[in-house]
Enzyme design. Structure first.
Site, PDB file in Angstrom:
ATOM      1  N   CYS A  53       0.864  -1.173   0.000  1.00 33.74           N
ATOM      2  CA  CYS A  53       0.000   0.000   0.000  1.00 33.74           C
ATOM      3  C   CYS A  53       0.906   1.231   0.000  1.00 33.74           C
ATOM      4  O   CYS A  53       1.806   1.328   0.845  1.00 33.74           O
ATOM      5  CB  CYS A  53      -0.896  -0.003   1.240  1.00 33.74           C
ATOM      6  SG  CYS A  53      -1.838   1.531   1.421  1.00 33.74           S
ATOM      7  N   ASP A  60      -0.278  -5.904   0.365  1.00 35.74           N
ATOM      8  CA  ASP A  60      -1.550  -6.245  -0.270  1.00 35.74           C
ATOM      9  C   ASP A  60      -1.332  -7.542  -1.032  1.00 35.74           C
ATOM     10  O   ASP A  60      -0.308  -7.730  -1.687  1.00 35.74           O
ATOM     11  CB  ASP A  60      -1.988  -5.141  -1.244  1.00 35.74           C
ATOM     12  CG  ASP A  60      -2.429  -3.881  -0.527  1.00 35.74           C
ATOM     13  OD1 ASP A  60      -3.150  -4.001   0.477  1.00 35.74           O
ATOM     14  OD2 ASP A  60      -2.062  -2.787  -0.974  1.00 35.74           O
ATOM     15  N   VAL A  75       5.201 -13.594 -24.080  1.00 35.87           N
ATOM     16  CA  VAL A  75       5.998 -13.364 -22.885  1.00 35.87           C
ATOM     17  C   VAL A  75       6.509 -14.708 -22.362  1.00 35.87           C
ATOM     18  O   VAL A  75       5.775 -15.699 -22.335  1.00 35.87           O
ATOM     19  CB  VAL A  75       5.219 -12.582 -21.806  1.00 35.87           C
ATOM     20  CG1 VAL A  75       4.043 -13.375 -21.252  1.00 35.87           C
ATOM     21  CG2 VAL A  75       6.137 -12.126 -20.682  1.00 35.87           C
ATOM     22  N   GLU A  76       7.757 -14.728 -21.967  1.00 32.97           N
ATOM     23  CA  GLU A  76       8.356 -15.934 -21.395  1.00 32.97           C
ATOM     24  C   GLU A  76       7.922 -16.027 -19.932  1.00 32.97           C
ATOM     25  O   GLU A  76       7.986 -15.051 -19.193  1.00 32.97           O
ATOM     26  CB  GLU A  76       9.878 -15.836 -21.538  1.00 32.97           C
ATOM     27  CG  GLU A  76      10.611 -17.121 -21.253  1.00 32.97           C
ATOM     28  CD  GLU A  76      10.828 -17.350 -19.781  1.00 32.97           C
ATOM     29  OE1 GLU A  76      10.588 -18.493 -19.332  1.00 32.97           O
ATOM     30  OE2 GLU A  76      11.208 -16.400 -19.080  1.00 32.97           O
ATOM     31  N   SER A  77       7.455 -17.204 -19.511  1.00 27.20           N
ATOM     32  CA  SER A  77       6.785 -17.354 -18.213  1.00 27.20           C
ATOM     33  C   SER A  77       7.689 -17.108 -17.004  1.00 27.20           C
ATOM     34  O   SER A  77       7.245 -16.516 -16.016  1.00 27.20           O
ATOM     35  CB  SER A  77       6.106 -18.715 -18.102  1.00 27.20           C
ATOM     36  OG  SER A  77       7.039 -19.758 -18.218  1.00 27.20           O
ATOM     37  N   HIS A  94      -4.085  -0.826  -5.959  1.00 31.34           N
ATOM     38  CA  HIS A  94      -4.482  -2.031  -6.704  1.00 31.34           C
ATOM     39  C   HIS A  94      -4.724  -1.718  -8.179  1.00 31.34           C
ATOM     40  O   HIS A  94      -4.247  -2.443  -9.065  1.00 31.34           O
ATOM     41  CB  HIS A  94      -5.749  -2.642  -6.120  1.00 31.34           C
ATOM     42  CG  HIS A  94      -5.688  -2.980  -4.671  1.00 31.34           C
ATOM     43  ND1 HIS A  94      -4.520  -3.181  -3.974  1.00 31.34           N
ATOM     44  CD2 HIS A  94      -6.671  -3.165  -3.770  1.00 31.34           C
ATOM     45  CE1 HIS A  94      -4.788  -3.471  -2.718  1.00 31.34           C
ATOM     46  NE2 HIS A  94      -6.091  -3.458  -2.565  1.00 31.34           N
TER      47      HIS A  94
END
Length: 154
Positions: A53, A60, A75-77, A94
């Protein structure tokens, strides 16, 4: 495997894991989509996402769900995991986290369509579930983004 990884320029996959101490979009890596002529979904689920936060510094916790229709690159994991983990000491709301993740992935791989949902656990008795999406402007994917956003239900 190693030759293919090197050809793609991937650094994280197969290497010793080093965790960033703060927000680190530079760790993200891509590879060629071998099925770019197809429209298909790729979904990542990160049930252990944490950020801070920006007001209180308290942690959070969330489940981050990323779904996309790839274009030329994917995207490569492992790099995605390291990127998401880099938020652990990062202070942002958030809604900001979800939008930052989406924008970083759009910039990185130029997907046809992408959506990111954050299922944050309750703080003060309220949970927040921000959702952001993007489709390539002027295409059916832009229309898809608008329709999915307007019809979004959790």
């Amino acid at each position: 495997m190693e030759e293919s990884r090197e050809k793609e320029g991937l650094q994280a996959l197969g290497a010793k894991t080093r965790y960033a101490t703060d927000y680190a979009p530079e760790v993200l890596e891509t590879f060629e989509n071998k099925h770019k002529e197809n429209d298909y979904w790729v979904r990542f689920n990160c049930p252990e996402f944490t950020s801070l936060c920006p007001i209180t510094g308290q942690p959070d916790f969330a489940e981050i769900v990323i779904s996309y229709i790839p274009g030329e690159r994917m995207v490569e994991s492992k790099s995605l995991k390291l990127y998401l983990f880099s938020f652990r000491n990062h202070g942002d709301f958030h809604e900001d986290c979800v939008n930052i993740i989406m924008k970083d992935l759009v910039k990185l791989m130029h997907p046809k369509y992408i959506e990111v949902t954050g299922l944050f656990t309750p703080r003060g008795g309220i949970s927040i579930h921000p959702y952001a999406n993007y489709g390539i402007p002027g295409t059916k994917y832009e229309r898809m983004a608008e329709e999915r956003l307007l019809g979004y239900k959790y």
